[in-house]
Motif scaffolding. Sequence first.
Motif, mmCIF file in Angstrom:
data_model
loop_
_atom_site.group_PDB
_atom_site.id
_atom_site.type_symbol
_atom_site.label_atom_id
_atom_site.label_comp_id
_atom_site.label_asym_id
_atom_site.label_seq_id
_atom_site.Cartn_x
_atom_site.Cartn_y
_atom_site.Cartn_z
ATOM 1 N N GLY A 161 0.814 -1.216 0.000
ATOM 2 C CA GLY A 161 0.000 0.000 0.000
ATOM 3 C C GLY A 161 0.842 1.259 0.000
ATOM 4 N N ILE A 162 0.192 2.340 0.408
ATOM 5 C CA ILE A 162 0.842 3.641 0.286
ATOM 6 C C ILE A 162 0.837 4.386 1.621
ATOM 7 C CG2 ILE A 162 0.619 5.930 -0.786
ATOM 8 C CD1 ILE A 162 -0.647 4.394 -3.188
ATOM 9 N N TYR A 163 1.960 4.932 1.970
ATOM 10 C CA TYR A 163 2.045 5.811 3.125
ATOM 11 C C TYR A 163 1.887 7.252 2.662
ATOM 12 C CZ TYR A 163 3.706 2.580 6.722
ATOM 13 O OH TYR A 163 3.800 1.614 7.667
ATOM 14 N N THR A 164 1.105 8.035 3.389
ATOM 15 C CA THR A 164 0.987 9.456 3.106
ATOM 16 C C THR A 164 1.835 10.218 4.117
ATOM 17 O OG1 THR A 164 -1.279 9.067 2.386
ATOM 18 C CG2 THR A 164 -0.640 11.352 2.807
ATOM 19 N N LEU A 165 2.677 11.115 3.613
ATOM 20 C CA LEU A 165 3.562 11.892 4.482
ATOM 21 C C LEU A 165 3.204 13.371 4.374
ATOM 22 C CD1 LEU A 165 5.200 9.239 4.048
ATOM 23 C CD2 LEU A 165 7.251 10.617 3.912
ATOM 24 N N TYR A 166 3.209 14.055 5.498
ATOM 25 C CA TYR A 166 3.057 15.506 5.467
ATOM 26 C C TYR A 166 4.281 16.128 6.127
ATOM 27 C CZ TYR A 166 -1.823 15.268 4.102
ATOM 28 O OH TYR A 166 -2.990 15.058 3.417
ATOM 29 N N SER A 167 4.907 17.055 5.440
ATOM 30 C CA SER A 167 6.064 17.714 6.031
ATOM 31 C C SER A 167 5.876 19.214 5.943
ATOM 32 C CB SER A 167 7.331 17.293 5.280
ATOM 33 O OG SER A 167 8.429 17.978 5.824
ATOM 34 N N GLY A 168 6.077 19.873 7.051
ATOM 35 C CA GLY A 168 5.827 21.309 7.080
ATOM 36 C C GLY A 168 7.053 22.111 7.419
ATOM 37 N N GLN A 169 6.826 23.350 7.854
ATOM 38 C CA GLN A 169 7.936 24.264 8.085
ATOM 39 C C GLN A 169 8.788 23.872 9.289
ATOM 40 O OE1 GLN A 169 5.975 27.956 8.512
ATOM 41 N NE2 GLN A 169 4.498 27.197 9.984
ATOM 42 N N PHE A 170 8.227 22.978 10.134
ATOM 43 C CA PHE A 170 9.006 22.593 11.304
ATOM 44 C C PHE A 170 9.994 21.473 10.984
ATOM 45 C CE2 PHE A 170 5.085 24.380 13.134
ATOM 46 C CZ PHE A 170 5.679 25.501 13.714
ATOM 47 N N GLN A 171 9.918 20.950 9.780
ATOM 48 C CA GLN A 171 10.889 19.943 9.354
ATOM 49 C C GLN A 171 11.597 20.439 8.087
ATOM 50 O OE1 GLN A 171 7.361 18.434 9.325
ATOM 51 N NE2 GLN A 171 7.520 18.408 11.539
ATOM 52 N N PRO A 172 12.362 21.533 8.222
ATOM 53 C CA PRO A 172 12.952 22.136 7.012
ATOM 54 C C PRO A 172 13.851 21.179 6.240
ATOM 55 C CG PRO A 172 13.926 23.071 9.015
ATOM 56 C CD PRO A 172 12.751 22.258 9.445
ATOM 57 N N ASP A 173 14.621 20.345 6.948
ATOM 58 C CA ASP A 173 15.520 19.419 6.253
ATOM 59 C C ASP A 173 14.732 18.409 5.443
ATOM 60 O OD1 ASP A 173 17.506 20.766 7.483
ATOM 61 O OD2 ASP A 173 17.993 19.189 8.941
ATOM 62 N N VAL A 174 13.675 17.889 6.056
ATOM 63 C CA VAL A 174 12.849 16.892 5.374
ATOM 64 C C VAL A 174 12.209 17.527 4.148
ATOM 65 C CG1 VAL A 174 10.777 15.473 5.577
ATOM 66 C CG2 VAL A 174 12.383 15.582 7.481
ATOM 67 N N THR A 175 11.640 18.718 4.345
ATOM 68 C CA THR A 175 10.973 19.404 3.248
ATOM 69 C C THR A 175 11.949 19.656 2.100
ATOM 70 O OG1 THR A 175 9.481 20.405 4.840
ATOM 71 C CG2 THR A 175 9.593 21.438 2.683
ATOM 72 N N ALA A 176 13.146 20.099 2.451
ATOM 73 C CA ALA A 176 14.145 20.372 1.413
ATOM 74 C C ALA A 176 14.511 19.097 0.660
ATOM 75 C CB ALA A 176 15.393 20.992 2.045
ATOM 76 N N THR A 177 14.731 18.018 1.395
ATOM 77 C CA THR A 177 15.094 16.756 0.737
ATOM 78 C C THR A 177 13.982 16.309 -0.203
ATOM 79 O OG1 THR A 177 16.256 16.153 2.754
ATOM 80 C CG2 THR A 177 15.909 14.407 1.151
ATOM 81 N N LEU A 178 12.733 16.384 0.281
ATOM 82 C CA LEU A 178 11.625 15.909 -0.537
ATOM 83 C C LEU A 178 11.471 16.737 -1.811
ATOM 84 C CD1 LEU A 178 8.904 15.087 2.144
ATOM 85 C CD2 LEU A 178 10.223 13.470 0.779
ATOM 86 N N LEU A 179 11.779 18.029 -1.721
ATOM 87 C CA LEU A 179 11.621 18.890 -2.895
ATOM 88 C C LEU A 179 12.700 18.644 -3.937
ATOM 89 C CD1 LEU A 179 10.558 22.261 -1.274
ATOM 90 C CD2 LEU A 179 9.211 20.885 -2.872
ATOM 91 N N ASN A 180 13.860 18.146 -3.472
ATOM 92 C CA ASN A 180 14.980 18.014 -4.398
ATOM 93 C C ASN A 180 15.192 16.609 -4.945
ATOM 94 O OD1 ASN A 180 15.822 20.708 -4.385
ATOM 95 N ND2 ASN A 180 16.617 20.403 -2.310
ATOM 96 N N ILE A 181 14.451 15.670 -4.393
ATOM 97 C CA ILE A 181 14.701 14.282 -4.755
ATOM 98 C C ILE A 181 13.994 13.940 -6.059
ATOM 99 C CG2 ILE A 181 12.743 13.177 -3.630
ATOM 100 C CD1 ILE A 181 14.813 11.365 -2.227
ATOM 101 N N GLU A 182 14.622 13.060 -6.814
ATOM 102 C CA GLU A 182 14.040 12.646 -8.081
ATOM 103 C C GLU A 182 12.873 11.707 -7.818
ATOM 104 O OE1 GLU A 182 15.935 10.261 -11.632
ATOM 105 O OE2 GLU A 182 17.370 11.697 -10.791
ATOM 106 N N ILE A 183 11.899 11.709 -8.703
ATOM 107 C CA ILE A 183 10.743 10.827 -8.516
ATOM 108 C C ILE A 183 10.611 9.926 -9.730
ATOM 109 C CG2 ILE A 183 8.219 10.766 -8.426
ATOM 110 C CD1 ILE A 183 8.468 13.343 -6.716
ATOM 111 N N PRO A 184 10.467 8.615 -9.608
ATOM 112 C CA PRO A 184 10.481 7.875 -8.340
ATOM 113 C C PRO A 184 11.897 7.606 -7.843
ATOM 114 C CG PRO A 184 10.145 6.365 -10.164
ATOM 115 C CD PRO A 184 10.277 7.737 -10.761
ATOM 116 N N SER A 185 12.036 7.390 -6.546
ATOM 117 C CA SER A 185 13.304 6.921 -6.011
ATOM 118 C C SER A 185 13.031 6.174 -4.708
ATOM 119 C CB SER A 185 14.255 8.093 -5.786
ATOM 120 O OG SER A 185 13.664 9.012 -4.921
#
Lengths: 288, 423
Positions: free
Chosen positions: A71-95
């Motif tokens: 199945g699928i996990y849904t993730l929410y990342s906000g301003q309190f996780q800047p590192d996570v947000t940055a990584t998610l924005l820069n990562i290639e899809i799919p990976s």
Amino acid sequence: MKREGAWRIFANEYNDSNVVIRGTGEKKPSYVITPLGAKINRLFVVGVLTDVESLSGENELLRAHVSDPTGIYTLYSGQFQPDVTATLLNIEIPSFLAFVGKVRIFEPEEGMLYLSVRPEVVYEVDSSARDRWILETCKSTWERINAVRDAMNLSNPSINELVKLGYSRQLSEGVIRAIKSYKNIDVDRYLNSIEEALRYLLPEEEGVLPDEIGIETEEEKHEEKDDMEETVLEIIKEVEGDKGAQWDIIVEKCQQLGMDKDTVEEIISSLMDKGLVYEPVLGMIKTT
Amino acid sequence: MDSEISAYVDEIMSVLGDEGISREDIEKEFKRFIEFGVPPEQAKRSLIRKFGGKKITRKFLKDVKPNEQSINIVCKIITKNTREINVKGETKTIYYGMLADETAVLPFTSWRPDFPAEKGDVVEIRNAYSREWQGTVQINIGERTGIKKLDEGDIPNIQQDVKKCKIKDVYSTFGPIEIEAKILSISEKEVETDGTKKKVFSGVLGDDTGKAQFTAWHDFNLKEGDVVRIKGCYAKFWRGIPQIVFDERSTVDKLKEDISVGSLSVPLHKLVEMRGGIDVTTEGTVIEIKENSGYVERCPECNRLIKNGECSVHGKVKGVADLRLKMIVDDGCAGVSAIANREVTEKLIDMNLSDCKKIIKDGGEEELLDIIRKKLLTKKLRLRGNAFGDEFGTTLIIKEAAVVNVDIQREAQQFLQMVEGER
């Protein structure tokens, strides 16, 4: 406050959960109790990152989906996780993505429960990391299946009895809660998940000619899937209001037509991929 | 209503037994409570407390079962220790130890702010309650439990079963124990207790199941390498690390035959439950590597980490290059912080300090951290070292580490067969 362990759980077991223990007070943790008795505050998952979507202009809130064999996990990342947000924005899809995260519980009203994850750390990995995770998660799911079975066989199931049988305290607590709160625990569903996931790790069985049979069934599958997508889309249009259609209602309607829950979820996400529907808020589906 | 009242009065009478209290008195008092609007259940309890209080039945420790209320005992305090716990952000001291009477020895925990008795005192304890903890009945002393020191009288023939056990079992064994172990190190120091100077001997001992620290309050002429049987010692814990304590009341025999000494091997979540240990071996997956891992510089004077060539104590210094790792290692049930020094780090990442320096020169510290993360994240490690517990969990100081390689296909095949076989 002791560090919470990071559970290995397949997405279907997590998303099937409808029992939560809410932390009261400032720093008390909340837990999700899965049907197999995992008492989760934190989890560790390795899967495939399938999409990342910004829910607000300045990338203040991102939603991402990570899929595993079930199945699928849904993730929410906000301003309190800047590192996570940055990584998610820069990562290639799919990976291949690994994440450690906390349970995120959204309960807009009594009886409506939407589970997702707030990642604390995410990082890109290779396929062997994903394979190791699948194997480990199979083992831990298997242990929970056994714990649930043992608990149901006990004449007077208690946390201490399960601990005596060798299960960890955390799991024993979760299992006792699960057998009280879930009416019929569909152990077979998770046994199937384990078997499927394990086969996924093994090379194709000999004797089957994958190129011939494979193509035909793939085509058939495609046709069948297209039909079902149309049906599901019709149902969504039928039940949706201004804010969209409730996920649960869609699933229920489709189940009446003989589809199983996993298939429906798969189709909805496929419709999302095609841009035919979207999820304005968690748990609501709307046609575009 | 009258019949209901009479039912309650019957119940009260049966609880109080033949105490010479008249039924009329009870009924009169019960009705008074009801007139005041006290719920009948509460009125019942109040009256039982009031009239029952005249005669307290003493319970022997061997008869105490888990989850009993209102336990009254007369016993001797065998050991008394304190522990700091954190309740809603406030630090609170609790007392725990062992109690004994003629029939049994049981552990106790006191949640009262004070504990008005010392080791060796004979006390009367009223209104305690019991719980089960790790398979043993435990006496709990709460805010409303009374502790009264009895000046006269000792408890004769205290039953102190000395339990034979291995080091791995001392975590869950209460009371006096007997162990056979090898003295791995020993040192002597002088301490002052109650104004008198005393020699104490402390060090590390071990058997084939693990190691523990020890403190001997008496000179048994122990030497490194001695194999001894210590009868009548106790296990105390400091940050989860077991300490075997013994004195002149214990019997120490030297044994001729040598014994092998091993590291205590435990699942990681079990280690977290135990809180700590000396020389333990465990396994888990690296799920996180903290920012402050990798290349660091230390002050040559005090070994503190320095930033931009400056030590917070010694000012501008020429930093000493070092490598370290701070990881979260987790087995799916619990996690520990695992800390690796330069030697362990070099082995785990298969690079030495000069390799790392080269990487930093070309790509910076972030580049090195990226490489380290790629190498170790999601890998399963077997770790050996000393573990310490505190309120945040357990920290493992790694002495030896190795990556556990998993043959995924073989394991998946075997596992699938097992699962299918059991359907």
